[in-house]
Design a protein around this motif. Structure first.
Motif, PDB file in Angstrom:
ATOM      1  N   ASN A 111       0.829  -1.215   0.000  1.00 44.84           N
ATOM      2  CA  ASN A 111       0.000   0.000   0.000  1.00 44.84           C
ATOM      3  C   ASN A 111       0.856   1.255   0.000  1.00 44.84           C
ATOM      4  N   ASN A 138      -6.443  -3.415  -0.936  1.00 42.38           N
ATOM      5  CA  ASN A 138      -5.713  -4.193  -1.941  1.00 42.38           C
ATOM      6  C   ASN A 138      -6.167  -3.869  -3.370  1.00 42.38           C
ATOM      7  N   HIS A 139      -6.661  -2.657  -3.572  1.00 48.94           N
ATOM      8  CA  HIS A 139      -7.167  -2.275  -4.900  1.00 48.94           C
ATOM      9  C   HIS A 139      -6.884  -0.789  -5.150  1.00 48.94           C
ATOM     10  N   ALA A 167       3.007  -8.092  -1.676  1.00 46.11           N
ATOM     11  CA  ALA A 167       1.681  -8.516  -2.106  1.00 46.11           C
ATOM     12  C   ALA A 167       1.755  -9.882  -2.790  1.00 46.11           C
ATOM     13  N   VAL A 170      -0.581 -10.605  -7.539  1.00 44.07           N
ATOM     14  CA  VAL A 170      -0.838  -9.246  -8.034  1.00 44.07           C
ATOM     15  C   VAL A 170      -1.374  -9.313  -9.463  1.00 44.07           C
ATOM     16  N   THR A 187      -4.740  -4.972  -8.301  1.00 41.22           N
ATOM     17  CA  THR A 187      -5.341  -5.696  -7.178  1.00 41.22           C
ATOM     18  C   THR A 187      -4.418  -6.823  -6.763  1.00 41.22           C
ATOM     19  N   TRP A 188      -4.607  -7.295  -5.538  1.00 41.15           N
ATOM     20  CA  TRP A 188      -3.878  -8.470  -5.062  1.00 41.15           C
ATOM     21  C   TRP A 188      -4.682  -9.114  -3.959  1.00 41.15           C
ATOM     22  N   ASP A 189      -4.297 -10.352  -3.628  1.00 43.71           N
ATOM     23  CA  ASP A 189      -4.973 -11.085  -2.558  1.00 43.71           C
ATOM     24  C   ASP A 189      -4.532 -10.554  -1.204  1.00 43.71           C
ATOM     25  N   LEU A 190      -5.465 -10.456  -0.295  1.00 44.06           N
ATOM     26  CA  LEU A 190      -5.146 -10.044   1.077  1.00 44.06           C
ATOM     27  C   LEU A 190      -4.674 -11.246   1.879  1.00 44.06           C
TER      28      LEU A 190
END
Length: 190
Positions: A111, A138-139, A167, A170, A187-190
């Motif tokens: 971030n 994450n966006h 991240a 991605v 975006t990516w996975d949390l």
């Protein structure tokens, strides 16, 4: 300092450490005589000589396309440029200026890394400008004045940089572009 928006396309340049990061640090093990010849003749980049302090934006774009064709002939040119962007990130982090940035990204996370994107981008050329919008933790959406085929290279740079910052999975999509700008959705996975 010159405002990035005031740098006309004809006066845009890529700094030597960016060129070094991709073509020397990252790609040197993959050099072929054909690649070196095409870069020299078609792109005006002689990797056997000392690099100029900067290369014109148009020459950079041409050299990126040549490298994508030569090193990733099995891929569509857009994907080949994206792959080169990931290589550029690793190679850039192997330069004097880039090594400091790599350490910072790992410490601050994805971030905050994206919130520093404009500053990071400006270290590689004389024209970069970007605007960041955070939609969720994450966006993000990034608008940049990156134009031409190098926008696909920048997508790979962003993807790899966010991954290095921590991240996972991605995804970077070009959602809009014109002759003067590109918008990326990240975006990516949390």
């Amino acid at each position: 300092m010159v405002n990035a928006t005031s740098v006309p396309l004809a006066e845009r340049v890529i700094f030597a450490h960016t060129v070094e990061g991709l073509f020397i640090k990252a790609l040197k093990p993959r050099w072929t005589p054909r690649l070196l010849e095409r870069l020299r003749v078609e792109g005006g980049l002689d990797l056997k000589k000392k690099l100029d302090p900067a290369i014109p934006f148009g020459a950079w774009q041409k050299c990126l396309l040549i490298a994508a064709e030569e090193l990733h002939p099995e891929l569509p040119w857009e994907k080949g440029l994206d792959e080169l962007g990931a290589c550029l990130t690793w190679g850039y982090f192997d330069t004097v200026l880039g090594s400091a940035l790599a350490g910072v990204l790992r410490l601050i996370g994805p971030n905050r890394a994206l919130k520093r994107f404009d500053r990071s981008l400006r270290s590689g050329n004389n024209y970069a400008e970007s605007r960041l919008t955070e939609l969720a933790p994450n966006h993000f959406v990034i608008w940049t004045n990156e134009a031409g085929s190098s926008r696909h290279n920048l997508a790979g740079v962003v993807r790899q940089g966010v991954e290095i910052a921590g991240a996972r999975n991605v995804r970077v999509a070009i959602t809009a572009f014109d002759d003067a700008s590109t918008t990326f959705d990240i975006t990516w996975d949390l």
